[in-house]
Scaffold this active site. Sequence first.
Site, PDB file in Angstrom:
ATOM      1  N   GLY A  21       0.761  -1.227   0.065  1.00  0.00           N
ATOM      2  CA  GLY A  21      -0.044   0.032   0.169  1.00  0.00           C
ATOM      3  C   GLY A  21       0.913   1.222   0.039  1.00  0.00           C
ATOM      4  O   GLY A  21       0.335   2.298   0.625  1.00  0.00           O
ATOM      5  N   LEU A  49      -2.328   6.957   3.511  1.00  0.00           N
ATOM      6  CA  LEU A  49      -1.629   6.818   4.776  1.00  0.00           C
ATOM      7  C   LEU A  49       0.052   6.611   4.619  1.00  0.00           C
ATOM      8  O   LEU A  49       0.811   7.277   5.330  1.00  0.00           O
ATOM      9  CB  LEU A  49      -1.984   5.345   5.539  1.00  0.00           C
ATOM     10  CG  LEU A  49      -1.208   5.358   7.098  1.00  0.00           C
ATOM     11  CD1 LEU A  49      -1.814   6.266   8.003  1.00  0.00           C
ATOM     12  CD2 LEU A  49      -1.647   3.829   7.562  1.00  0.00           C
ATOM     13  N   ARG A  59       1.674   8.025   1.997  1.00  0.00           N
ATOM     14  CA  ARG A  59       1.892   9.349   1.584  1.00  0.00           C
ATOM     15  C   ARG A  59       1.952  10.109   2.789  1.00  0.00           C
ATOM     16  O   ARG A  59       2.659  11.060   2.866  1.00  0.00           O
ATOM     17  CB  ARG A  59       1.148   9.753   0.324  1.00  0.00           C
ATOM     18  CG  ARG A  59       1.274   8.714  -0.964  1.00  0.00           C
ATOM     19  CD  ARG A  59       0.223   9.468  -1.977  1.00  0.00           C
ATOM     20  NE  ARG A  59       0.782  10.730  -2.351  1.00  0.00           N
ATOM     21  CZ  ARG A  59       0.153  11.831  -2.185  1.00  0.00           C
ATOM     22  NH1 ARG A  59      -0.959  11.962  -1.393  1.00  0.00           N
ATOM     23  NH2 ARG A  59       0.613  12.871  -2.615  1.00  0.00           N
ATOM     24  N   LYS A  81      -5.083  -0.377  11.435  1.00  0.00           N
ATOM     25  CA  LYS A  81      -6.371  -0.373  12.098  1.00  0.00           C
ATOM     26  C   LYS A  81      -7.221  -0.427  10.850  1.00  0.00           C
ATOM     27  O   LYS A  81      -6.856   0.294   9.753  1.00  0.00           O
ATOM     28  CB  LYS A  81      -6.808   0.444  13.014  1.00  0.00           C
ATOM     29  CG  LYS A  81      -7.014   1.908  12.609  1.00  0.00           C
ATOM     30  CD  LYS A  81      -7.765   2.660  13.757  1.00  0.00           C
ATOM     31  CE  LYS A  81      -8.543   3.541  13.195  1.00  0.00           C
ATOM     32  NZ  LYS A  81      -9.243   4.617  13.907  1.00  0.00           N
ATOM     33  N   HIS A 138      -2.063   4.057  16.591  1.00  0.00           N
ATOM     34  CA  HIS A 138      -1.122   5.174  16.454  1.00  0.00           C
ATOM     35  C   HIS A 138      -1.016   6.119  17.815  1.00  0.00           C
ATOM     36  O   HIS A 138      -0.360   6.815  18.050  1.00  0.00           O
ATOM     37  CB  HIS A 138      -1.150   6.050  15.246  1.00  0.00           C
ATOM     38  CG  HIS A 138      -2.383   6.798  15.099  1.00  0.00           C
ATOM     39  ND1 HIS A 138      -3.636   6.327  14.608  1.00  0.00           N
ATOM     40  CD2 HIS A 138      -2.603   8.039  15.463  1.00  0.00           C
ATOM     41  CE1 HIS A 138      -4.337   7.292  14.709  1.00  0.00           C
ATOM     42  NE2 HIS A 138      -3.798   8.238  15.254  1.00  0.00           N
ATOM     43  N   LYS A 189       1.988   8.216  20.559  1.00  0.00           N
ATOM     44  CA  LYS A 189       2.088   9.520  20.854  1.00  0.00           C
ATOM     45  C   LYS A 189       2.861   9.981  22.164  1.00  0.00           C
ATOM     46  O   LYS A 189       2.765   9.222  23.154  1.00  0.00           O
ATOM     47  CB  LYS A 189       0.549  10.237  21.286  1.00  0.00           C
ATOM     48  CG  LYS A 189      -0.136  10.197  19.916  1.00  0.00           C
ATOM     49  CD  LYS A 189      -1.756  11.124  20.377  1.00  0.00           C
ATOM     50  CE  LYS A 189      -2.666  11.015  19.132  1.00  0.00           C
ATOM     51  NZ  LYS A 189      -2.224  11.898  18.102  1.00  0.00           N
ATOM     52  N   ASP A 211     -14.774   2.804  15.706  1.00  0.00           N
ATOM     53  CA  ASP A 211     -13.624   3.723  14.820  1.00  0.00           C
ATOM     54  C   ASP A 211     -12.595   4.283  15.877  1.00  0.00           C
ATOM     55  O   ASP A 211     -11.465   4.542  15.987  1.00  0.00           O
ATOM     56  CB  ASP A 211     -14.142   4.813  14.138  1.00  0.00           C
ATOM     57  CG  ASP A 211     -13.108   5.229  13.366  1.00  0.00           C
ATOM     58  OD1 ASP A 211     -12.380   4.613  12.701  1.00  0.00           O
ATOM     59  OD2 ASP A 211     -12.753   6.482  13.382  1.00  0.00           O
ATOM     60  N   HIS A 254      -8.640   3.361  20.418  1.00  0.00           N
ATOM     61  CA  HIS A 254      -7.901   4.382  20.995  1.00  0.00           C
ATOM     62  C   HIS A 254      -8.406   4.845  22.517  1.00  0.00           C
ATOM     63  O   HIS A 254      -7.589   4.842  23.645  1.00  0.00           O
ATOM     64  CB  HIS A 254      -7.952   5.811  20.323  1.00  0.00           C
ATOM     65  CG  HIS A 254      -7.844   5.579  18.702  1.00  0.00           C
ATOM     66  ND1 HIS A 254      -6.728   4.853  18.324  1.00  0.00           N
ATOM     67  CD2 HIS A 254      -8.208   6.265  17.659  1.00  0.00           C
ATOM     68  CE1 HIS A 254      -6.330   4.961  17.003  1.00  0.00           C
ATOM     69  NE2 HIS A 254      -7.656   5.546  16.539  1.00  0.00           N
ATOM     70  N   LYS A 287     -17.133  13.645  16.303  1.00  0.00           N
ATOM     71  CA  LYS A 287     -16.572  14.626  15.410  1.00  0.00           C
ATOM     72  C   LYS A 287     -17.348  15.635  14.906  1.00  0.00           C
ATOM     73  O   LYS A 287     -18.455  15.792  15.604  1.00  0.00           O
ATOM     74  CB  LYS A 287     -16.791  13.746  13.768  1.00  0.00           C
ATOM     75  CG  LYS A 287     -15.761  12.508  13.806  1.00  0.00           C
ATOM     76  CD  LYS A 287     -15.446  11.762  12.395  1.00  0.00           C
ATOM     77  CE  LYS A 287     -14.626  10.859  12.352  1.00  0.00           C
ATOM     78  NZ  LYS A 287     -13.388  11.194  12.604  1.00  0.00           N
TER      79      LYS A 287
HETATM   80  P1  NAD Z   1      -5.599   3.666   0.144  1.00  0.00           P
HETATM   81  O1  NAD Z   1      -6.896   3.406  -0.284  1.00  0.00           O
HETATM   82  O2  NAD Z   1      -5.183   5.226   0.088  1.00  0.00           O
HETATM   83  O3  NAD Z   1      -4.457   2.831  -0.406  1.00  0.00           O
HETATM   84  C1  NAD Z   1      -4.508   1.296  -0.239  1.00  0.00           C
HETATM   85  C2  NAD Z   1      -3.340   1.002  -1.242  1.00  0.00           C
HETATM   86  O4  NAD Z   1      -3.230  -0.394  -1.200  1.00  0.00           O
HETATM   87  C3  NAD Z   1      -2.798   1.561  -2.266  1.00  0.00           C
HETATM   88  O5  NAD Z   1      -1.506   1.544  -2.563  1.00  0.00           O
HETATM   89  C4  NAD Z   1      -3.144   0.495  -3.293  1.00  0.00           C
HETATM   90  O6  NAD Z   1      -2.237   0.225  -4.469  1.00  0.00           O
HETATM   91  C5  NAD Z   1      -2.895  -0.839  -2.459  1.00  0.00           C
HETATM   92  N1  NAD Z   1      -3.936  -2.002  -2.768  1.00  0.00           N
HETATM   93  C6  NAD Z   1      -5.101  -2.125  -2.894  1.00  0.00           C
HETATM   94  N2  NAD Z   1      -5.515  -3.434  -3.689  1.00  0.00           N
HETATM   95  C7  NAD Z   1      -4.259  -4.088  -3.565  1.00  0.00           C
HETATM   96  C8  NAD Z   1      -4.047  -5.375  -3.800  1.00  0.00           C
HETATM   97  N3  NAD Z   1      -4.967  -6.206  -4.390  1.00  0.00           N
HETATM   98  N4  NAD Z   1      -2.510  -5.681  -3.982  1.00  0.00           N
HETATM   99  C9  NAD Z   1      -1.652  -4.886  -3.413  1.00  0.00           C
HETATM  100  N5  NAD Z   1      -1.832  -3.711  -3.111  1.00  0.00           N
HETATM  101  C10 NAD Z   1      -3.201  -3.193  -3.166  1.00  0.00           C
HETATM  102  O7  NAD Z   1      -5.786   3.428   1.994  1.00  0.00           O
HETATM  103  P2  NAD Z   1      -5.059   4.091   3.110  1.00  0.00           P
HETATM  104  O8  NAD Z   1      -5.960   5.416   3.499  1.00  0.00           O
HETATM  105  O9  NAD Z   1      -3.702   4.333   2.738  1.00  0.00           O
HETATM  106  O10 NAD Z   1      -5.433   2.949   4.256  1.00  0.00           O
HETATM  107  C11 NAD Z   1      -4.419   1.850   4.254  1.00  0.00           C
HETATM  108  C12 NAD Z   1      -4.890   1.180   5.402  1.00  0.00           C
HETATM  109  O11 NAD Z   1      -4.457   2.014   6.624  1.00  0.00           O
HETATM  110  C13 NAD Z   1      -6.337   0.815   5.830  1.00  0.00           C
HETATM  111  O12 NAD Z   1      -6.245  -0.364   6.313  1.00  0.00           O
HETATM  112  C14 NAD Z   1      -6.698   1.914   6.487  1.00  0.00           C
HETATM  113  O13 NAD Z   1      -7.995   1.306   7.392  1.00  0.00           O
HETATM  114  C15 NAD Z   1      -5.476   2.236   7.575  1.00  0.00           C
HETATM  115  N6  NAD Z   1      -5.785   3.544   7.907  1.00  0.00           N
HETATM  116  C16 NAD Z   1      -5.400   4.384   7.290  1.00  0.00           C
HETATM  117  C17 NAD Z   1      -5.474   5.817   7.793  1.00  0.00           C
HETATM  118  C18 NAD Z   1      -5.541   7.065   7.044  1.00  0.00           C
HETATM  119  O14 NAD Z   1      -5.237   8.277   7.323  1.00  0.00           O
HETATM  120  N7  NAD Z   1      -5.175   6.935   5.694  1.00  0.00           N
HETATM  121  C19 NAD Z   1      -5.645   5.941   9.117  1.00  0.00           C
HETATM  122  C20 NAD Z   1      -5.598   4.733   9.947  1.00  0.00           C
HETATM  123  C21 NAD Z   1      -5.477   3.609   9.519  1.00  0.00           C
END
Ligand code: NAD
Length: 485
Positions: free
Chosen positions: A17, A22, A24, A149, A179, A183, A236, A241, A332
């Site tokens: 991913g 996340l 980025r 999560k 996360h 903190k 959530d 948390h 929220k």
């Molecule tokens: P996103 O949708 O932005 O990114 C998903 C990533 O997974 C992409 O890089 C995509 O290419 C990859 N992906 C999807 N299907 C795939 C597959 N079949 N094979 C390989 N790679 C695959 O999601 P995100 O927001 O970055 O979240 C990622 C995880 O982190 C999730 O479990 C989310 O619940 C958790 N999370 C995210 C945040 C946040 O702030 N974004 C916060 C807490 C937890």
Amino acid sequence: MVSRVIPVDPFDLVIFGGTGDLARRKILPGLFRRYCSGQMPTGSRVIGAARSEITVEEYRETVREAIHEFSKAKCDEAALEEFLALLGYVAVDARGESGWGELKEALRDDDDIVRAFYFSVGPSLFGDLAEQLRTHGLTNPEVRIVVEKPFGHDLESARALNAELARHFQETQIYRIDHYLGKETVQNLMAVRFGNMLFEPLWNAQYVDHIQITVAETVGVGGRGSYYDKSGAMRDMVQNHLMQLLCLIAMEPPARFEPDAVRDEKLKVIRALDPVDPESIVRGQYTSDGELNSYREDVENPASKTESFVAMKCYISNWRWANTPFYLRTGKRLSAQASEIAVVFKDAPHSIFGMDAGRHRNMLSIRLQPNEGMTLGVTIKEPGPGGMRLVDVPLDMSFADALGPDAEDAPDAYERLIMDVIRGNQTLFMRGDEVEAAWAWTDPLIEGWERRGDHPKPYDAGSTGPDDAAFLINKDGRRWRGIKT
Ligand code: NAD
């Protein structure tokens, strides 16, 4: 004060991913900060792995943009170039065969090198990734996986996920991220409690009147509407948390600051939580303020019964906390972004100053954000003539003021947790049984309101939540602390 960087050996880190939100916003900018702090030794490798068919150069460009946009690092462009040069990229499909051979090639064939795989993908892929790593022989003796999560949706799904991961990895190799535990102030909770003689003797039902835990957000559900509407604030925020904060504030002193010693004590707290009766829970849903959408508009579900706010009173049935209420609140679109734990002590047993002096209580507030720090409310004499009138004043300490630039430069939660993974320190990660125990406590509450068909109470965006939340605590003769910006 000199900031101390604990050195680590060169490691291989794969971010599944690696092109996602996340990665980025948090993971890659965090790694860059660690690089700038000298904590990523020469020879370490970070490999993005995701579905997109892009080249390494294209991946490095997206990471460059992400770091420019999200990194807090005061680090020059030359360092950024060096960091980007550490990055690799492999297109893999978690559910298919493509890319796995190439990923294996990209890793060093050395049993002593830490090999960490960060599962920053949707939870439905966690099991697939674990299996692929084993079947394609990508693990080594130093392997560890980091799981984001949400960890399950309820007890049954969390158990299934734990069992799926356990088929391929030992518990000591699984790092479930919350996360919040990364903190600085959350860890300070333990330092304050167990590093001082002052507080611990008073930290019990005999001296504490009640405890409040608030995690208030100004943001709405944003782009996460379809996920959030199936989840709600209880799943959530509270199940993970807030319960983690509750554990740290309520647990018995562990014998040592070691992963299982700390996690055993946290687990005992969760297991000692009483079931909560429905009258002690208030659920809310934000309405539109005229400018911003309502919750139902945000999630595009005009009939949604999902809560964007929860307030609740709960009790821990053990010797330390018998009959001491813990009030939890999160939501929220509230009036301010503020997270705080407040320990409110009981009244002095007898006032030598008489009734006119008023009722005064000590209170210790630990702020997670904004302005991380602690305030101890103490009672003193109001200055001036006219008798003995008492007034509460704050002994206020912000970590930034007390610790200077070190506090500002402290690694953020993700940075710290990633480096803990590399070091093999699981103290700040949830163990499988902890996660299951937390679901075992929240599931009946959720099932209860679903069975009754309860509707959340509407509350104005920018307020402090529904009126019923105030009533929940007011009827006990107590008040929520103000949510301050
Ligand atoms: P996103 O949708 O932005 O990114 C998903 C990533 O997974 C992409 O890089 C995509 O290419 C990859 N992906 C999807 N299907 C795939 C597959 N079949 N094979 C390989 N790679 C695959 O999601 P995100 O927001 O970055 O979240 C990622 C995880 O982190 C999730 O479990 C989310 O619940 C958790 N999370 C995210 C945040 C946040 O702030 N974004 C916060 C807490 C937890």
